[in-house]
Design an enzyme around this catalytic site. Structure first.
Site, PDB file in Angstrom:
ATOM      1  N   TYR A  51     -27.094  10.711   4.957  1.00  0.00           N
ATOM      2  CA  TYR A  51     -27.384   9.706   5.984  1.00  0.00           C
ATOM      3  C   TYR A  51     -26.451   9.908   7.172  1.00  0.00           C
ATOM      4  O   TYR A  51     -25.378  10.506   7.038  1.00  0.00           O
ATOM      5  CB  TYR A  51     -27.289   8.281   5.430  1.00  0.00           C
TER       6      TYR A  51
ATOM      7  N   GLU B  20       0.866  -1.193   0.000  1.00  0.00           N
ATOM      8  CA  GLU B  20       0.000   0.000   0.000  1.00  0.00           C
ATOM      9  C   GLU B  20       0.893   1.231   0.000  1.00  0.00           C
ATOM     10  O   GLU B  20       1.763   1.367   0.846  1.00  0.00           O
ATOM     11  CB  GLU B  20      -0.940   0.000   1.207  1.00  0.00           C
TER      12      GLU B  20
ATOM     13  N   ASP C 119     -12.025  -1.147  -8.363  1.00  0.00           N
ATOM     14  CA  ASP C 119     -12.028   0.005  -9.266  1.00  0.00           C
ATOM     15  C   ASP C 119     -10.965  -0.123 -10.358  1.00  0.00           C
ATOM     16  O   ASP C 119     -11.109   0.465 -11.432  1.00  0.00           O
ATOM     17  CB  ASP C 119     -11.756   1.298  -8.478  1.00  0.00           C
TER      18      ASP C 119
ATOM     19  N   ARG D 255     -15.865   5.225   5.376  1.00  0.00           N
ATOM     20  CA  ARG D 255     -14.892   4.369   4.694  1.00  0.00           C
ATOM     21  C   ARG D 255     -13.700   4.061   5.601  1.00  0.00           C
ATOM     22  O   ARG D 255     -13.183   2.951   5.614  1.00  0.00           O
ATOM     23  CB  ARG D 255     -14.402   5.035   3.404  1.00  0.00           C
TER      24      ARG D 255
HETATM   25  C1  LIG Z   1      -8.655   7.745  -0.382  1.00  0.00           C
HETATM   26  C2  LIG Z   1      -9.948   7.145  -0.814  1.00  0.00           C
HETATM   27  C3  LIG Z   1     -11.132   7.613  -0.273  1.00  0.00           C
HETATM   28  C4  LIG Z   1     -12.340   7.088  -0.704  1.00  0.00           C
HETATM   29  N1  LIG Z   1     -13.475   7.575  -0.165  1.00  0.00           N
HETATM   30  C5  LIG Z   1     -14.650   7.075  -0.538  1.00  0.00           C
HETATM   31  C6  LIG Z   1     -15.840   7.545   0.045  1.00  0.00           C
HETATM   32  O1  LIG Z   1     -15.802   8.414   0.894  1.00  0.00           O
HETATM   33  N2  LIG Z   1     -17.028   7.030  -0.351  1.00  0.00           N
HETATM   34  C7  LIG Z   1     -17.086   6.059  -1.317  1.00  0.00           C
HETATM   35  O2  LIG Z   1     -18.183   5.597  -1.638  1.00  0.00           O
HETATM   36  N3  LIG Z   1     -15.968   5.569  -1.881  1.00  0.00           N
HETATM   37  C8  LIG Z   1     -14.770   6.054  -1.518  1.00  0.00           C
HETATM   38  N4  LIG Z   1     -13.641   5.569  -2.068  1.00  0.00           N
HETATM   39  C9  LIG Z   1     -13.774   4.598  -3.150  1.00  0.00           C
HETATM   40  C10 LIG Z   1     -14.137   3.309  -2.701  1.00  0.00           C
HETATM   41  O3  LIG Z   1     -13.414   2.988  -1.546  1.00  0.00           O
HETATM   42  C11 LIG Z   1     -13.779   2.415  -3.854  1.00  0.00           C
HETATM   43  O4  LIG Z   1     -14.565   2.744  -4.983  1.00  0.00           O
HETATM   44  C12 LIG Z   1     -14.116   1.017  -3.588  1.00  0.00           C
HETATM   45  O5  LIG Z   1     -13.946   0.690  -2.265  1.00  0.00           O
HETATM   46  C13 LIG Z   1     -13.272   0.120  -4.486  1.00  0.00           C
HETATM   47  O6  LIG Z   1     -12.091  -0.139  -3.787  1.00  0.00           O
HETATM   48  P1  LIG Z   1     -10.712  -0.525  -4.425  1.00  0.00           P
HETATM   49  O7  LIG Z   1     -10.001  -1.300  -3.366  1.00  0.00           O
HETATM   50  O8  LIG Z   1     -10.884  -1.133  -5.757  1.00  0.00           O
HETATM   51  O9  LIG Z   1      -9.989   0.847  -4.674  1.00  0.00           O
HETATM   52  P2  LIG Z   1      -9.514   1.955  -3.630  1.00  0.00           P
HETATM   53  O10 LIG Z   1     -10.374   1.967  -2.434  1.00  0.00           O
HETATM   54  O11 LIG Z   1      -9.367   3.171  -4.442  1.00  0.00           O
HETATM   55  O12 LIG Z   1      -8.076   1.449  -3.138  1.00  0.00           O
HETATM   56  C14 LIG Z   1      -6.951   1.448  -3.969  1.00  0.00           C
HETATM   57  C15 LIG Z   1      -5.724   1.474  -3.083  1.00  0.00           C
HETATM   58  O13 LIG Z   1      -4.557   1.245  -3.861  1.00  0.00           O
HETATM   59  C16 LIG Z   1      -3.527   2.094  -3.403  1.00  0.00           C
HETATM   60  N5  LIG Z   1      -2.558   2.233  -4.514  1.00  0.00           N
HETATM   61  C17 LIG Z   1      -2.733   2.908  -5.677  1.00  0.00           C
HETATM   62  N6  LIG Z   1      -1.653   2.751  -6.461  1.00  0.00           N
HETATM   63  C18 LIG Z   1      -0.767   1.969  -5.782  1.00  0.00           C
HETATM   64  C19 LIG Z   1       0.530   1.464  -6.066  1.00  0.00           C
HETATM   65  N7  LIG Z   1       1.146   1.715  -7.247  1.00  0.00           N
HETATM   66  N8  LIG Z   1       1.141   0.685  -5.133  1.00  0.00           N
HETATM   67  C20 LIG Z   1       0.533   0.412  -3.942  1.00  0.00           C
HETATM   68  N9  LIG Z   1      -0.687   0.887  -3.618  1.00  0.00           N
HETATM   69  C21 LIG Z   1      -1.341   1.638  -4.529  1.00  0.00           C
HETATM   70  C22 LIG Z   1      -4.265   3.367  -3.027  1.00  0.00           C
HETATM   71  O14 LIG Z   1      -3.513   4.167  -2.151  1.00  0.00           O
HETATM   72  C23 LIG Z   1      -5.527   2.805  -2.393  1.00  0.00           C
HETATM   73  O15 LIG Z   1      -5.356   2.586  -1.004  1.00  0.00           O
HETATM   74  C24 LIG Z   1     -12.386   6.062  -1.677  1.00  0.00           C
HETATM   75  C25 LIG Z   1     -11.181   5.565  -2.211  1.00  0.00           C
HETATM   76  C26 LIG Z   1      -9.968   6.100  -1.777  1.00  0.00           C
HETATM   77  C27 LIG Z   1      -8.655   5.581  -2.332  1.00  0.00           C
END
Ligand SMILES: Cc1cc2nc3c(=O)[nH]c(=O)nc-3n(C[C@H](O)[C@H](O)[C@H](O)COP(=O)(O)OP(=O)(O)OC[C@H]3O[C@@H](n4cnc5c(N)ncnc54)[C@H](O)[C@@H]3O)c2cc1C
Length: 401
Positions: free
Chosen positions: A224, A34, A303, A107
């Site tokens: 909410y 991370e 995502d 979150r």
């Molecule tokens: C900072 C943040 C805040 C969010 N806030 C909200 C919210 O308030 N409400 C909501 O509905 N959704 C929010 N989301 C989005 C939601 O969490 C995501 O759409 C959903 O949970 C999908 O999650 P994910 O794990 O695919 O992606 P994400 O939750 O985006 O997680 C991706 C992770 O990968 C890490 N990362 C990126 N590139 C690299 C790399 N090269 N090497 C290592 N790590 C890396 C990022 O720092 C992040 O922690 C947020 C996402 C983030 C990153």
């Protein structure tokens, strides 16, 4: 005794943490990278629908959330211009109807609950403030280059999971390796404005234990309670084509309170009051991209694979579903690359439907003129029966296994 297979996961967001837990339970060893510090309390409200909470419960994460998450009694749909109630959909019986609770959480609280669960798994090693900056992959495994400050470290593993979010490095690098251009969009069709408001600044009527949706032309607003009702999460989703600045932190762009107040000027005075009570607005362009699942020994989840418009509140839930299916396929199949093909095939139809229906929801919620009047009439007529529209989504036992 043979050594367990080893997965490298890039991204310790909701999807990456859930995938680590699911893989560890399936007998894998996991190294999770991370790039941020793990203690950052970022983001705002998330809706944890029953299809996700069912998996979180199986992973033992749900009890860790119980102190901070809230189970709303209803989804309250109102007309934006005058606040007329169009429907109040009961969801307090989510457990009975869909087999798992419907929760509202910050979150940061879900993130923390997942990290606590991961900390109890000896098979998972987390490396925070470590960014994946390069990788190679062939039939025998993957090798990753990782930056920790100025230090460069190399890791070997049997597969790489890109859970690195909407601006996925893994996705970009894979495209480059396959001679394709990165498909990062430069524009978004919609923008979310998000704020957390201290509930003592919010009118009592808007502080009910429910998720309230106000519908209007070209926009809708959801609010909410969060964290035991101390905070009110406010999200306004607006049709507003904007350029996406990929150099900025997509989660940290602030918005002008006057601009959002002007956009909702013609709405019910209670909504204007709520908007006026918010001090710190964050802008979030809603990214849309084609679906990509990775190739060979590299898979994408969450995502990184399929950003989803938040009109059904499914971004995090679908990342959690990906995590569970990924582990299931990797456990069932002795060969990694074919297991990842099966994973993509198993997930593709459901994710496509969620994306499609989220877009449709946007069209319905943001309708204007005669279409909006018809919509309101249909909601008033159907009333509570609308809840059945979500059975296919919320009831995991009805989803393809
Ligand atoms: C900072 C943040 C805040 C969010 N806030 C909200 C919210 O308030 N409400 C909501 O509905 N959704 C929010 N989301 C989005 C939601 O969490 C995501 O759409 C959903 O949970 C999908 O999650 P994910 O794990 O695919 O992606 P994400 O939750 O985006 O997680 C991706 C992770 O990968 C890490 N990362 C990126 N590139 C690299 C790399 N090269 N090497 C290592 N790590 C890396 C990022 O720092 C992040 O922690 C947020 C996402 C983030 C990153």
């Amino acid at each position: 005794m043979s050594t367990p297979p080893h997965a490298l996961i890039a991204g310790g967001g909701i999807g990456g943490l859930a995938a680590s837990l699911c893989l560890a339970r399936a007998g894998w060893r996991v190294t999770l990278l991370e790039r941020r510090r793990l203690t950052e309390d970022i983001g705002a409200g998330l809706q944890i629908s029953p299809n996700a909470s069912a998996i979180l419960r199986e992973l033992g994460v749900l009890p860790r959330l119980s102190a901070s998450a809230l189970a709303p009694k209803a989804i309250h749909v109102r007309r934006g211009r005058d606040g007329v109630t169009l429907a109040q959909l009961p969801i307090e019986h989510a457990e009975r109807r869909w087999g798992a609770p419907y929760l509202l959480a910050h979150r940061g609280d879900l993130h923390r609950a997942l990290i606590e669960a991961v900390a109890g798994e000896p098979a998972i090693k987390i490396h925070a403030e470590c960014a994946l900056v390069g990788f190679t992959a062939d039939d025998n495994g993957v090798t990753a280059a990782v930056a920790h400050g100025a230090e460069r470290v190399s890791y070997g593993a049997d597969c790489l999971i890109g859970a690195d979010g909407v601006r996925s490095f893994v996705r970009e690098r894979l495209a480059e390796m396959q001679g394709r251009a990165a498909d990062l969009p430069d524009r978004a069709r919609h923008v979310a404005w998000r704020a957390l408001v201290k509930s003592n600044k919010v009118a009592l009527e808007l502080r009910q234990p429910e998720s309230t949706i106000w519908l209007g032309p070209g926009a809708h607003l959801v609010h909410y309670p969060l964290r035991g009702g101390r905070l009110t999460n406010v999200v306004a989703l607006i049709d507003d084509p904007v350029r996406i600045d990929w150099t900025a932190d997509i989660w940290a762009q602030s918005g002008d309170p006057h601009a959002i107040a002007a956009r909702f000027a013609g709405w019910d005075q209670r909504i204007r009051g709520l908007i006026g009570a918010a001090e710190d607005w964050r802008l979030w362009p809603l990214v849309e991209r084609d679906v990509a699942w990775g190739s060979g020994r590299v898979a994408l989840i969450g995502d990184a694979a399929h950003p989803i418009l938040p009109f059904l509140g499914q971004g995090a839930a679908q990342a959690i579903e990906d995590a569970a299916m990924l582990a299931k396929e990797l456990k069932a199949c002795a060969e990694i690359a074919p297991a990842l093909v099966s994973f993509a095939a198993a997930r593709a139809p459901r994710v496509a439907r969620v994306q499609r229906e989220s877009q449709e929801q946007a069209r319905i919620y943001h309708a204007s003129g005669a279409f909006a009047a018809l919509r309101d009439l249909a909601i008033l007529t159907l009333g509570r029966r609308i809840i059945a529209r979500y059975d296919w989504l919320y009831d995991l036992s009805a989803a393809p296994a």
